[in-house]
Enzyme design. Structure first.
Site, PDB file in Angstrom:
ATOM      1  N   ASP A 337      26.935   0.838 -33.867  1.00 38.29           N
ATOM      2  CA  ASP A 337      27.330  -0.185 -34.784  1.00 38.29           C
ATOM      3  C   ASP A 337      26.807   0.339 -36.214  1.00 38.29           C
ATOM      4  O   ASP A 337      26.089   1.286 -36.305  1.00 38.29           O
ATOM      5  CB  ASP A 337      26.931  -1.535 -34.647  1.00 38.29           C
ATOM      6  CG  ASP A 337      25.140  -1.708 -34.362  1.00 38.29           C
ATOM      7  OD1 ASP A 337      24.504  -0.789 -34.932  1.00 38.29           O
ATOM      8  OD2 ASP A 337      24.730  -2.959 -34.274  1.00 38.29           O
ATOM      9  N   ASP A 609      23.103  -5.567 -31.753  1.00 38.21           N
ATOM     10  CA  ASP A 609      21.893  -6.653 -32.292  1.00 38.21           C
ATOM     11  C   ASP A 609      22.204  -8.076 -32.395  1.00 38.21           C
ATOM     12  O   ASP A 609      21.278  -8.762 -32.050  1.00 38.21           O
ATOM     13  CB  ASP A 609      21.640  -6.090 -33.878  1.00 38.21           C
ATOM     14  CG  ASP A 609      22.733  -6.395 -34.849  1.00 38.21           C
ATOM     15  OD1 ASP A 609      23.802  -6.753 -34.245  1.00 38.21           O
ATOM     16  OD2 ASP A 609      22.693  -6.467 -36.056  1.00 38.21           O
ATOM     17  N   ASP A 613      26.933  -8.962 -28.626  1.00 33.56           N
ATOM     18  CA  ASP A 613      26.833  -7.511 -28.320  1.00 33.56           C
ATOM     19  C   ASP A 613      26.346  -7.261 -26.718  1.00 33.56           C
ATOM     20  O   ASP A 613      26.373  -6.175 -26.119  1.00 33.56           O
ATOM     21  CB  ASP A 613      26.032  -6.643 -28.982  1.00 33.56           C
ATOM     22  CG  ASP A 613      26.680  -6.385 -30.589  1.00 33.56           C
ATOM     23  OD1 ASP A 613      27.648  -6.166 -30.567  1.00 33.56           O
ATOM     24  OD2 ASP A 613      25.705  -6.551 -31.557  1.00 33.56           O
TER      25      ASP A 613
END
Length: 868
Positions: A337, A609, A613
């Site tokens: 990410d 995070d 996810d």
């Protein structure tokens, strides 16, 4: 809209410092007593359950019977000492590895928890939460203690750890409580997870007094995952064991047959002596199996993993599952990410473009439509989502008091932010009138706003300008309401006709070390793919800055989450290899990307995070959660990046590859010893030589090649050389062709040299034979001594003396081998069948056997010249 419920007569100031101390004295710390550990004595006894150790014990006890009869105890005592030494060393290192793992898992009690104390918001470690504390939880948080809800907004809890129920809706208002539920719906329980909404509760029980403390104690996480490396080592161990057993049987039959044909003993009736002879050859065969079976492999792997865990923690990688250490070395694709991993996660409002002049209403929109807070102990920092914290800090710089604005208004309803909606909405009472405040992605929010074509064009132009500079953008809009909504059914109609207040441009600079770390990974043959919720323009600009996007990159390398979802499985399968940037990605898009890459045979690591996810983290070969991430993300991951940085991922790959290389080095060293020893004894059994090594000598050599070699090679620091190699094939056998050539070639050379010495020993007279065999034994050990340095350089063209003094573990092991051999030779006597050697003999043996190292140095020098 979602519904907020409140307990009657709530008080949210929390505990004072005096009350905190009193609560801790009365109720203790918020720690669960771990399950009772197996006693050290029982753990040690379990080491004797090894089948080979049991066989040796039986043989040793039978040998003890003969020792009583004949009065010769030296060799029997030596066998017992060697067995005890081998089991004790194995026990120590396994216990030490377990202790280190427990220390790492205990860091979970340092997880920060948001509480109100002395009337201000602050963060404290989980173990410091006390009875009476007022705790604030949001999506992704783990409930730190049992408590009674004071406030709840669309709060849903995963109670599967206690009841098996995945989703339970919680309410602070007793009127909503369903009394038939397993636990009251105004109660939250430790170790459950917040899956939606937010809540505030007062702690009623901590530690062992919590429900989970009484019902189900958490134990240390099992780490017995069967990885590709484990399977390879198991196959190798079985193969070597079969060879070892076969050689041992042939040696036993050969020596015994030769003895029967040449020894007059078998023509008489001294059956006790015959039995002793059979036992002696049997013990020698068993010890050959001990030498051939690579029982040091599990310890070498465990020790390497334990050392790697400790070292990786220093480089900000908290390993939760042991297999992740090794698997990171085989990673071929990293799906990362953006925020926090590639950027600094230090959000700052670069510009606030106002589209309406009512600053007071904009300030209230920001203050009310957020879940973040200003840190009560440090007004320059915030608690919560970094983007929302940046907005609150901007307001503070503009002279607005967030807490005052919140106190003057009252939140009626709230729709939390979700990746599906891409906005957050709050209905608040402002001056006695309800207002709807909306904050989210501009391309979504503006569709609900009343804008002329010219205004829409201006907004689009400004957004593109910000996004091309890699800035995150947020739009703010509002609408006065006649009355507060009562359900979620009319949410879309309520949001129509919004007034656009402002667009914020928030910048988050790229971490300075990220471009270099990304280049290291790409040079190592690892593909980097960025998956982010930002716009395409912002994502591509960040990709360009970190080095995974340039002018030659095709347009097909970028895709949005919605476009990816629209692809068929075949189209997605064909597309994933060229994708470098996925923007506006949703959790399902990220998970599908991971699964498609895995179908291509890729070994995938994923960073994340948020709670959303968790599916991708769980499905990846290695899930990497961020230290600032949610508890749900961390629970689904294999490793946690404590500093959130991509540099830590690159370090994890370096450690993983070095770990695999160290295990290969250990295998080469150990198997060379195995091959030379087995060939030597096998040849000796057919020509009738003296037993080349006694039981105690073989056990000493076994200790060197298993325990000491494992210590030395597992402790080697990582080398940057592994980062210029391509990722290994996960199905490739751990013994490569060059390794096999080294094992067979060097093993045959050692066996030839040693067999020549053994033949000379046979021609010696009885008085000098023990002396000759001592020279033979010492030469055998010193050949392995020098070869350990060669094993250190496997896969490298460096000299064995490269960074020599950095390898303190190796130096210590070399010292122990040399010192141990001198002690055994000098003082071993009958127990080890040795006599002291003179200084000149030691010098000759050490100097002549060092040719093993110098030949290796010459070979590596030639390789360096060829590479140059």
């Amino acid at each position: 809209m979602s519904t907020e419920t409140r307990a009657p007569e709530i008080q949210l100031d929390g505990l004072t410092e005096t009350q905190v101390k009193e609560s801790r004295i009365q109720h203790g710390e918020n720690l669960l007593t771990p399950p009772p550990h197996t006693s050290l004595w029982r753990l040690y006894i379990e080491k004797f359950r090894d089948p080979i150790i049991r066989i040796l014990l039986v043989a040793a006890f039978v040998s003890l019977i003969f020792a009583f009869i004949e009065g010769q105890y030296a060799e029997t005592i030596g066998i017992f000492l060697a067995i005890i030494l081998a089991t004790s060393i194995g026990f120590y290192f396994e216990r030490d590895a377990a202790r280190k793992f427990n220390v790492l898992t205990a860091l979970g009690e340092e997880e920060p928890v948001k509480v109100r104390r002395n009337g201000v918001m602050c963060e404290i470690p989980r173990h410091e939460v006390g009875v009476g504390d007022v705790v604030i939880v949001e999506v992704g948080d783990e409930i730190p203690a049992d408590g009674e809800l004071l406030l709840s907004t669309d709060l849903q809890i995963d109670e599967s750890s206690l009841t098996g129920e995945p989703i339970i809706t919680k309410h602070a208002d007793p009127q909503h409580v369903a009394h038939e539920a397993a636990y009251p719906e105004d109660t939250v329980l430790r170790s459950t997870m917040v899956m939606n909404g937010s809540g505030t509760f007062r702690v009623t029980a901590v530690g062992n007094a919590t429900e989970i403390g009484q019902v189900a104690r958490h134990s240390t996480e099992a780490t017995g995952t069967q990885t590709p490396l484990n399977r390879q080592l198991d196959r190798l161990a079985k193969l070597i064991s079969k060879i070892g057993v076969s050689v041992a049987v042939v040696v036993f039959v050969g020596f015994l047959a030769h003895d029967v044909l040449t020894n007059p003993l078998w023509q008489g009736d001294n059956y006790l002596r015959m039995a002793e002879t059979v036992l002696r050859y049997f013990m020698m065969s068993v010890t050959l199996i001990v030498m051939a079976v690579p029982e040091g492999l599990p310890m070498a792997v465990t020790l390497s993993l334990a050392l790697n865990m400790r070292r990786m923690l220093k480089s900000n990688n908290l390993v939760r599952k042991l297999h992740a250490c090794e698997t990171m070395g085989a990673v071929t694709v990293i799906c990362t990410d953006k925020t926090g991993t590639l950027t600094q996660n230090r959000m700052q409002v670069h510009e606030m473009l106002r589209y309406e002049d009512n600053d007071e209403l904009l300030s209230r929109a920001i203050a009310m439509n957020t879940t973040a807070h200003i840190d009560g102990n440090d007004a320059t920092h915030g608690i919560g989502n970094p983007t929302e914290v940046a907005l609150l800090l901007w307001m503070q710089c503009e002279g607005h008091d967030t807490e005052r604005l919140r106190a003057e208004s009252n939140i009626l309803d709230r729709l939390p932010f979700s990746t599906q909606n891409k906005f957050m909405a709050t209905v608040a009472d402002v001056g006695g009138k309800p207002y709807l405040f909306v904050k989210g992605a501009p391309e979504i929010v503006t569709t609900y706003c009343r804008l002329t074509d010219a205004e829409q064009t201006d907004v689009t132009t400004q957004l593109r300008s910000f996004q091309n500079k890699a800035m995150r953008t947020l739009a703010f809009a509002y609408k006065p309401l006649d009355s507060a909504p009562v359900s979620t059914d009319n949410i879309l109609s309520i949001m129509q006709g919004l007034t656009l207040q402002a667009v914020a441009a928030i910048e988050d600079p790229v971490r300075e070390d990220v471009p270099g770390a990304v280049k290291q990974c790409t040079d190592a043959g690892i593909e980097i793919k960025m998956v982010t919720g930002d716009t395409s323009a912002t994502a591509i600009e960040i990709a360009r800055r970190i080095g995974i996007w340039d002018e030659t990159t095709p347009d097909e390398a970028q895709i949005t989450g919605s476009d990816f979802a629209a692809l068929s499985d075949k189209e997605a399968f064909d597309r994933v290899k060229i994708i470098r940037v996925m923007s506006r990605a949703r959790p399902t898009d990220k998970q599908r990307l991971v699964e498609m890459l895995q179908k291509h045979g890729e070994v995938v690591a994923v960073t994340g995070d948020g709670t959303n996810d968790a599916p991708a983290l769980h499905h990846a070969h290695v899930g990497l959660s961020l230290g600032t991430g949610t508890s749900v993300a961390k629970d689904a991951s294999d490793m946690t990046l404590l500093d959130d940085s991509f540099r830590s991922i690159e370090n994890a790959v370096l450690w993983g590859r070095s770990l695999y290389k160290n295990i290969q080095r250990f295998l080469v060293f150990q198997l060379i010893v195995n091959v030379s020893a087995l060939l030597l004894v096998l040849a000796g059994s057919f020509i009738g030589t003296e037993m080349p090594l006694t039981v105690t000598q073989i056990l000493w050599v076994n200790l060197i090649m298993d325990t000491f070699a494992a210590m030395a090679l597992a402790s080697l620091p990582p080398s940057r050389e592994v980062m210029i190699e391509k990722p290994r094939n996960k199905d490739e056998f751990i013994i490569t062709r060059p390794m096999l050539n080294s094992i067979i070639g060097i093993g045959l050379c050692f066996a030839a040299v040693l067999f020549s010495m053994l033949a000379c020993c046979q021609n010696a007279v009885a008085d000098t034979k023990v002396h000759q065999l001592t020279l033979f034994f010492t030469t055998f050990v010193m050949l392995q001594f020098w070869n350990l340095l060669n094993a250190k350089t496997l896969g490298s063209t460096h000299s064995a003396f490269h960074h020599f003094w950095w390898n303190r573990g190796l130096l210590l092991v070399l010292f122990f081998i040399l010192a141990g051999q001198w002690i055994i030779v000098t003082f071993g006597g009958e127990m080890f069948r040795t006599v002291p050697l003179s200084l000149s003999e030691w010098v000759i043996i050490i100097a002549s056997t060092s040719a093993v190292l110098w030949i290796g140095e010459l070979y590596r020098w030639i390789k360096r010249l060829r590479h140059a």
